[in-house]
Design a protein around this motif. Structure first.
Motif, PDB file in Angstrom:
ATOM      1  N   TYR A  75      36.962  41.048  52.178  1.00  0.00           N
ATOM      2  CA  TYR A  75      38.012  40.608  53.099  1.00  0.00           C
ATOM      3  C   TYR A  75      38.280  41.674  54.161  1.00  0.00           C
ATOM      4  N   THR A  76      38.302  42.950  53.755  1.00  0.00           N
ATOM      5  CA  THR A  76      38.561  44.029  54.712  1.00  0.00           C
ATOM      6  C   THR A  76      37.487  44.063  55.791  1.00  0.00           C
ATOM      7  N   GLU A 116      50.714  37.010  58.909  1.00  0.00           N
ATOM      8  CA  GLU A 116      49.278  37.331  58.909  1.00  0.00           C
ATOM      9  C   GLU A 116      49.024  38.737  58.379  1.00  0.00           C
ATOM     10  N   TYR A 117      49.883  39.684  58.727  1.00  0.00           N
ATOM     11  CA  TYR A 117      49.731  41.034  58.200  1.00  0.00           C
ATOM     12  C   TYR A 117      49.916  41.043  56.684  1.00  0.00           C
ATOM     13  N   GLN A 118      50.888  40.283  56.194  1.00  0.00           N
ATOM     14  CA  GLN A 118      51.106  40.196  54.750  1.00  0.00           C
ATOM     15  C   GLN A 118      49.891  39.565  54.067  1.00  0.00           C
ATOM     16  N   ARG A 119      49.325  38.581  54.715  1.00  0.00           N
ATOM     17  CA  ARG A 119      48.116  37.934  54.188  1.00  0.00           C
ATOM     18  C   ARG A 119      46.984  38.950  54.058  1.00  0.00           C
ATOM     19  N   PHE A 120      46.798  39.761  55.101  1.00  0.00           N
ATOM     20  CA  PHE A 120      45.766  40.789  55.053  1.00  0.00           C
ATOM     21  C   PHE A 120      46.023  41.733  53.883  1.00  0.00           C
ATOM     22  N   LYS A 121      47.246  42.202  53.747  1.00  0.00           N
ATOM     23  CA  LYS A 121      47.579  43.151  52.682  1.00  0.00           C
ATOM     24  C   LYS A 121      47.270  42.559  51.307  1.00  0.00           C
ATOM     25  N   LEU A 125      44.196  43.918  48.825  1.00  0.00           N
ATOM     26  CA  LEU A 125      44.509  44.472  47.502  1.00  0.00           C
ATOM     27  C   LEU A 125      43.637  43.877  46.399  1.00  0.00           C
ATOM     28  N   LYS A 126      43.041  42.720  46.645  1.00  0.00           N
ATOM     29  CA  LYS A 126      42.204  42.053  45.642  1.00  0.00           C
ATOM     30  C   LYS A 126      40.802  42.648  45.546  1.00  0.00           C
TER      31      LYS A 126
END
Length: 175
Positions: A75-76, A116-121, A125-126
């Motif tokens: 994802y990153t 969207e930023y929370q989604r990225f975080k 983390l996964k």
């Protein structure tokens, strides 16, 4: 291209080329080659227009991320590659125009980007990438967007490619 898409593209072009202060419903209608009544059929206010522009940009960004995920990237890395693809987009796909409109217009649009930023975080983390490196990637992506948006020494395409390669290698090394 639908009339609604044409209007969103016109709004993005005005923001990119003339600045957010020049964004009016009249200017958008003229840029899109439609009557003001035709514009008002789709968007009753400038806020509605900006909201739709942000929604479309976020959806497009999610699609770009998904395309990268389907190629097997984490994802990153998908976020990093999608940012660089969107960074060089123009018109309604440009993150510059929609984010700038959100920053200037209202808090509800800013909340869309916060989501969207929370989604990225959450997604970052996964995976195996450290939270620190994921945050560095996100902040570098933000820096490229804001540098481009505010025309503050925008990074040349070749430099963008070099940074993308460097950061992608860094993410892969840390796995």
């Amino acid at each position: 291209m639908s009339k609604k898409e044409k209007l969103l593209e016109a709004a993005a072009n005005i923001i990119e080329e003339k600045g957010i202060t020049q964004l009016t419903l009249e200017a958008v209608a003229a840029e899109a080659g439609v009557s003001k009544g035709g514009l008002l059929y789709h968007f009753h206010t400038k806020d509605e227009l900006l909201k739709a522009l942000n929604e479309q940009t976020i959806l497009e960004f999610r699609r770009l991320v998904q395309d990268e995920l389907e190629e097997g990237k984490s994802y990153t890395l998908a976020y990093l590659h999608a940012t660089f693809k969107q960074l060089n987009a123009h018109g309604a796909l440009s993150s510059d125009a929609s984010i700038l409109g959100a920053l200037v217009s209202n808090h509800d649009l800013q909340k869309m980007w916060d989501t969207e930023y929370q989604r990225f975080k959450q997604e970052a983390l996964k995976e195996d990438t450290s939270p620190e490196l994921s945050l560095i990637i996100r902040l570098v992506c933000d820096g490229f967007i804001f540098s481009n948006m505010f025309k503050l020494d925008p990074i040349k395409l070749e430099e963008q490619k070099q940074m993308l390669s460097y950061l992608a290698d860094l993410v892969e090394e840390k796995k």
